[in-house]
Design an enzyme around this catalytic site. Structure first.
Site, mmCIF file in Angstrom:
data_model
loop_
_atom_site.group_PDB
_atom_site.id
_atom_site.type_symbol
_atom_site.label_atom_id
_atom_site.label_comp_id
_atom_site.label_asym_id
_atom_site.label_seq_id
_atom_site.Cartn_x
_atom_site.Cartn_y
_atom_site.Cartn_z
ATOM 1 N N LYS A 34 0.850 -1.208 0.000
ATOM 2 C CA LYS A 34 0.000 0.000 0.000
ATOM 3 C C LYS A 34 0.878 1.246 0.000
ATOM 4 C CE LYS A 34 -0.220 -0.181 5.010
ATOM 5 N NZ LYS A 34 -0.637 0.673 6.048
ATOM 6 N N ARG A 131 -10.634 -0.003 15.052
ATOM 7 C CA ARG A 131 -10.500 0.803 13.849
ATOM 8 C C ARG A 131 -11.535 0.239 12.880
ATOM 9 N NH1 ARG A 131 -4.466 1.502 11.451
ATOM 10 N NH2 ARG A 131 -5.052 -0.380 10.358
ATOM 11 N N HIS A 160 -5.923 -7.075 12.609
ATOM 12 C CA HIS A 160 -4.680 -6.289 12.648
ATOM 13 C C HIS A 160 -4.302 -6.057 14.103
ATOM 14 C CE1 HIS A 160 -1.631 -3.972 10.752
ATOM 15 N NE2 HIS A 160 -2.094 -2.778 11.054
ATOM 16 N N ARG A 216 1.398 -11.095 6.936
ATOM 17 C CA ARG A 216 1.049 -9.897 6.154
ATOM 18 C C ARG A 216 1.994 -8.738 6.504
ATOM 19 N NH1 ARG A 216 -3.862 -9.566 8.468
ATOM 20 N NH2 ARG A 216 -3.333 -7.557 9.315
ATOM 21 N N TYR A 258 14.750 31.796 7.287
ATOM 22 C CA TYR A 258 13.691 32.664 7.825
ATOM 23 C C TYR A 258 13.797 32.844 9.334
ATOM 24 C CZ TYR A 258 11.525 31.892 3.288
ATOM 25 O OH TYR A 258 11.274 31.834 1.948
ATOM 26 N N CYS A 305 12.852 25.408 4.951
ATOM 27 C CA CYS A 305 11.980 26.204 4.066
ATOM 28 C C CYS A 305 11.134 25.264 3.201
ATOM 29 C CB CYS A 305 12.823 27.090 3.164
ATOM 30 S SG CYS A 305 14.061 28.031 4.055
ATOM 31 N N MET A 306 10.336 25.837 2.330
ATOM 32 C CA MET A 306 9.482 25.007 1.486
ATOM 33 C C MET A 306 10.301 24.142 0.520
ATOM 34 S SD MET A 306 6.463 26.122 -1.157
ATOM 35 C CE MET A 306 5.472 26.963 0.059
ATOM 36 N N ASP A 307 11.406 24.717 -0.002
ATOM 37 C CA ASP A 307 12.143 24.037 -1.065
ATOM 38 C C ASP A 307 13.577 23.681 -0.699
ATOM 39 O OD1 ASP A 307 9.942 24.960 -2.772
ATOM 40 O OD2 ASP A 307 10.924 26.903 -2.561
HETATM 41 C C1 LIG Z 1 -4.295 -4.341 7.603
HETATM 42 C C2 LIG Z 1 -2.813 -4.236 7.564
HETATM 43 N N1 LIG Z 1 -2.090 -5.349 7.487
HETATM 44 C C3 LIG Z 1 -0.741 -5.322 7.450
HETATM 45 C C4 LIG Z 1 -0.056 -4.127 7.514
HETATM 46 C C5 LIG Z 1 1.442 -4.148 7.520
HETATM 47 O O1 LIG Z 1 1.939 -3.646 8.729
HETATM 48 P P1 LIG Z 1 3.495 -3.475 8.969
HETATM 49 O O2 LIG Z 1 3.973 -2.451 8.004
HETATM 50 O O3 LIG Z 1 3.613 -3.058 10.380
HETATM 51 O O4 LIG Z 1 4.101 -4.806 8.705
HETATM 52 C C6 LIG Z 1 -0.785 -2.938 7.616
HETATM 53 C C7 LIG Z 1 -0.090 -1.666 7.733
HETATM 54 O O5 LIG Z 1 -0.455 -0.769 8.430
HETATM 55 C C8 LIG Z 1 -2.206 -2.993 7.633
HETATM 56 O O6 LIG Z 1 -2.950 -1.864 7.711
#
Ligand SMILES: Cc1ncc(COP(=O)(O)O)c(C=O)c1O
Length: 367
Positions: A34, A131, A160, A216, A258, A305-307
């Site tokens: 992700k 969550r 999770h 996971r 700044y 700064c921004m850049d």
């Molecule tokens: C549902 C779920 N599974 C697995 C993960 C992977 O977690 P991590 O990066 O701590 O291994 C995440 C990350 O937040 C997650 O939201």
């Protein structure tokens, strides 16, 4: 040459994937990619993970899932953040598995007109993170609804963990107990739930007893140690560098950036690095960042700064000049974890920071 670059080491991604695959043992490995592969470039790292042992992929959003499929990934993809008003059917058509994260999500899928393709789902149960996921009081109703819908195939349940980065925290065991209860209840109600999963990176590495059918991990694939104080032999894949644009003298007592919040305590030299808060350097990094140029550390000084931000070279004994590479974090500089510690955050956030004008470059063969 780019002024601002994240260098992504594909051999490190391959190494970390193999390491996690070995730790997974008989469980399958779902690689979490992700947020554009934790900001490493999902479609560049996912094939490397697939070639080195990833059996499946996990993403947050539908767009991520579709982009991963369009990028050529053929393994199962699970998507766990989606809204019923979105075009989730397009994801189903692209052979994406959807997470059922609330009773409402379940009802939307159950009420959908059947198509030639069954909707494959994994049921997310809330085991105390509070969550997304089904609360225990909703299990019976939702498990039964999904069981009775012929156009839906339930692959398993997942959840999770909230505290797995602290192996001494008893919460992980409490969550595991609720999780086991959800599997038992699903089976009592006639769901097969063959593929169940609970472990993120820290639990994959420290809780083999909780691997169930699949693990996971996310952050560990990118080489970030997920348990403070331990070393599981992961290799950080990301290095963030900027090319120095200007080196100029500053006299004792003069300030920079700044507000002139920093003043030189001796005559010396400043160098400007073209990375600012628009590129992901937090403004609060002021006084916490040390960049490395040609093997020597220099403190960041004055406001970010921004850049751009400024570093103090002292008398510039190592002849830093324009064009030299300043390592903001990663290989040859502060590690993402060190920088996170000094900023009071976590390495997850640090690797997600480089953005704006940063260009990605890939090194290694993914082997
Ligand atoms: C549902 C779920 N599974 C697995 C993960 C992977 O977690 P991590 O990066 O701590 O291994 C995440 C990350 O937040 C997650 O939201």
């Amino acid at each position: 040459m780019n002024l601002l670059t994240t260098r992504i080491d594909l051999d490190a991604i391959a190494h970390n994937t193999r390491l996690l695959k070995a730790r997974a043992g008989t469980a399958k490995l779902m690689a979490v990619v992700k947020a554009d592969g934790y900001n490493h470039g999902m479609n560049q790292v996912a094939p490397v993970m697939a070639a080195n042992g990833a059996d499946a992929f996990g993403v947050a959003t539908l767009d991520e899932a579709l982009a991963l499929r369009a990028g050529g990934i053929t393994q199962p993809i699970l998507c766990w953040i989606w809204g019923p008003e979105q075009d989730w059917a397009a994801a189903v058509a692209a052979d994406i598995d959807l997470a059922v994260i609330s009773p409402h999500h379940a009802r939307v899928l159950v009420d959908a007109p059947p198509t030639s393709r069954r909707i494959r789902v994994s049921i997310k149960v809330d085991t105390n993170l509070h969550r997304s996921g089904l609360d225990e009081e909703d299990w019976d109703e939702v498990f039964s609804l999904l069981r009775d819908a012929e156009h839906i195939e339930v692959t398993g349940v997942f959840s999770h963990l909230s505290c797995a980065d602290d192996p001494d925290d008893g919460e992980t065991d409490r969550q595991a107990e609720v999780f086991r209860r959800s599997i038992t209840r699903a089976r009592e109600l006639g769901l097969e739930v063959k593929e169940n999963h609970l472990c993120n990176s820290p639990a994959t590495l420290t809780r083999q007893d909780l691997h169930f059918d699949l693990v996971r991990p996310g952050v560990a694939l990118y080489g970030m140690e997920p348990v403070s104080g331990l070393d599981h032999g992961l290799r950080p894949a990301m290095t963030w560098v900027g090319a120095v644009t200007v080196v100029k003298p500053i006299a004792q007592g003069e300030g920079t950036s700044y507000g002139l919040t920093w003043r030189a305590d001796s005559d010396g030299f400043l160098a400007v690095v073209p990375a600012g808060y628009a590129d992901g350097v937090p403004r609060m990094a002021q006084d916490h960042l040390r960049v490395n140029i040609n093997g020597h550390y220099y403190p960041q000084v004055g406001r970010v700064c921004m850049d751009q931000f400024v570093i103090f070279l002292g008398s510039n004994p190592h002849d830093v000049s324009a064009g030299d590479e300043a390592v903001i974090f990663g290989s040859g500089g502060m590690s993402a974890t060190e920088l996170a510690d000094s900023l009071g955050t976590i390495n997850y956030e640090v690797i997600c920071r480089p953005t704006g004008r940063t260009v990605r470059e890939y090194t290694g063969e993914g082997q």
